[in-house]
Design a protein around this motif. Sequence first.
Motif, PDB file in Angstrom:
ATOM      1  N   ARG A 200      -3.526   5.973   6.408  1.00  0.00           N
ATOM      2  CA  ARG A 200      -3.016   4.775   5.721  1.00  0.00           C
ATOM      3  C   ARG A 200      -2.015   5.143   4.623  1.00  0.00           C
ATOM      4  O   ARG A 200      -2.059   6.245   4.067  1.00  0.00           O
ATOM      5  CB  ARG A 200      -4.171   3.995   5.087  1.00  0.00           C
ATOM      6  CG  ARG A 200      -5.278   3.658   6.066  1.00  0.00           C
ATOM      7  CD  ARG A 200      -6.375   2.891   5.364  1.00  0.00           C
ATOM      8  NE  ARG A 200      -7.555   2.729   6.221  1.00  0.00           N
ATOM      9  CZ  ARG A 200      -8.632   2.056   5.885  1.00  0.00           C
ATOM     10  NH1 ARG A 200      -8.708   1.471   4.696  1.00  0.00           N
ATOM     11  NH2 ARG A 200      -9.657   1.959   6.702  1.00  0.00           N
TER      12      ARG A 200
ATOM     13  N   SER B 227      -0.105   3.041   1.110  1.00  0.00           N
ATOM     14  CA  SER B 227       0.149   1.833   0.329  1.00  0.00           C
ATOM     15  C   SER B 227       0.961   2.171  -0.917  1.00  0.00           C
ATOM     16  O   SER B 227       0.790   3.242  -1.511  1.00  0.00           O
ATOM     17  CB  SER B 227      -1.162   1.166  -0.104  1.00  0.00           C
ATOM     18  OG  SER B 227      -0.863   0.061  -0.954  1.00  0.00           O
ATOM     19  N   ASN B 228       1.801   1.230  -1.301  1.00  0.00           N
ATOM     20  CA  ASN B 228       2.558   1.370  -2.552  1.00  0.00           C
ATOM     21  C   ASN B 228       1.802   0.763  -3.736  1.00  0.00           C
ATOM     22  O   ASN B 228       2.323   0.751  -4.850  1.00  0.00           O
ATOM     23  CB  ASN B 228       3.927   0.705  -2.401  1.00  0.00           C
ATOM     24  CG  ASN B 228       4.813   1.466  -1.433  1.00  0.00           C
ATOM     25  OD1 ASN B 228       4.747   2.689  -1.365  1.00  0.00           O
ATOM     26  ND2 ASN B 228       5.621   0.762  -0.656  1.00  0.00           N
ATOM     27  N   HIS B 229       0.569   0.287  -3.506  1.00  0.00           N
ATOM     28  CA  HIS B 229      -0.153  -0.488  -4.523  1.00  0.00           C
ATOM     29  C   HIS B 229      -1.440   0.229  -4.966  1.00  0.00           C
ATOM     30  O   HIS B 229      -2.299   0.543  -4.143  1.00  0.00           O
ATOM     31  CB  HIS B 229      -0.461  -1.884  -3.974  1.00  0.00           C
ATOM     32  CG  HIS B 229       0.786  -2.580  -3.509  1.00  0.00           C
ATOM     33  ND1 HIS B 229       1.659  -3.196  -4.388  1.00  0.00           N
ATOM     34  CD2 HIS B 229       1.350  -2.686  -2.277  1.00  0.00           C
ATOM     35  CE1 HIS B 229       2.691  -3.678  -3.717  1.00  0.00           C
ATOM     36  NE2 HIS B 229       2.531  -3.382  -2.434  1.00  0.00           N
TER      37      HIS B 229
ATOM     38  N   GLN C 267      -4.791  -1.365  -3.962  1.00  0.00           N
ATOM     39  CA  GLN C 267      -5.108  -1.173  -2.539  1.00  0.00           C
ATOM     40  C   GLN C 267      -5.755   0.201  -2.319  1.00  0.00           C
ATOM     41  O   GLN C 267      -6.734   0.337  -1.583  1.00  0.00           O
ATOM     42  CB  GLN C 267      -3.831  -1.302  -1.693  1.00  0.00           C
ATOM     43  CG  GLN C 267      -4.044  -1.081  -0.214  1.00  0.00           C
ATOM     44  CD  GLN C 267      -4.924  -2.133   0.425  1.00  0.00           C
ATOM     45  OE1 GLN C 267      -4.460  -3.186   0.806  1.00  0.00           O
ATOM     46  NE2 GLN C 267      -6.214  -1.863   0.522  1.00  0.00           N
TER      47      GLN C 267
END
Length: 153
Positions: free
Chosen positions: A49, A51-53, A56
Motif C-alpha cells: 500500500r 498513502s500520502n496521508h 491513513q
Amino acid sequence: MKTALILNGPNLNLLGTREPAVYGSQTLVDVEKLCAQACTTHGFALDFRQSNHEGQLVDWLHEAGRLHATGKLVGVILNAGAYTHTSIALFDAIKGTGISLIELHISNVFAREAFRHHSYISPAAKAVMCGLGVSGYALAIAGLATMQTGVSA
Ligand code: CA2
C-alpha cells in the motif's frame, strides 16, 4: 499463509518519475512486483500500500496490530517517507502493538540533510534499513523471514 504488509508514505507514488539519482528509476509498481517475488520466495502473502496521508498510515498500522493479534501477520515494512522525521503519531501507532516492523529507506538518510538524520519510527522498529535502493524492500522481506524463524530462505 501469513501476510507481509508493506506501507509506503508520502510522495513514494512518484518513485521513478523524479530524482533518479537519489531514488533510482524504478516505479512503485516495479517495487510491488519485486516485493511479490520476494514474498513468493518466503511463502508470504503480500499486501502492498501507499498513502500520502498520515492518518491513513496510522489506520493501516492499527489494522496491522489487529492482524498481528490473530497470528496472520508476519510483519510490516514501513517506508514512512518524510513522516519518518516528523510523526509522533506513527510512533504511537506502532508502539506497544508487538508487530515486527522494519523501518526502510531507499536512500541513505544519514548521508543526506541533517533533518533526515532523526527518525521517530526507529525506537519503535525491530530493525532499520537504509541506502540499499529499492532492493532493500526484498532484503527487508527476507529480514521478516529471518525474524520469524531465525533462518532465511
Ligand atoms: O529514502 C527514502 O526512502 C525516504 O524515506 C524517502 C522520503 C524522504 O523524505 C525520506 O527522508 C527518505 C521521500 C520520498 C519521496 O519520494 C520521491 C520519489 C521520487 C521523486 C520524488 C519523491
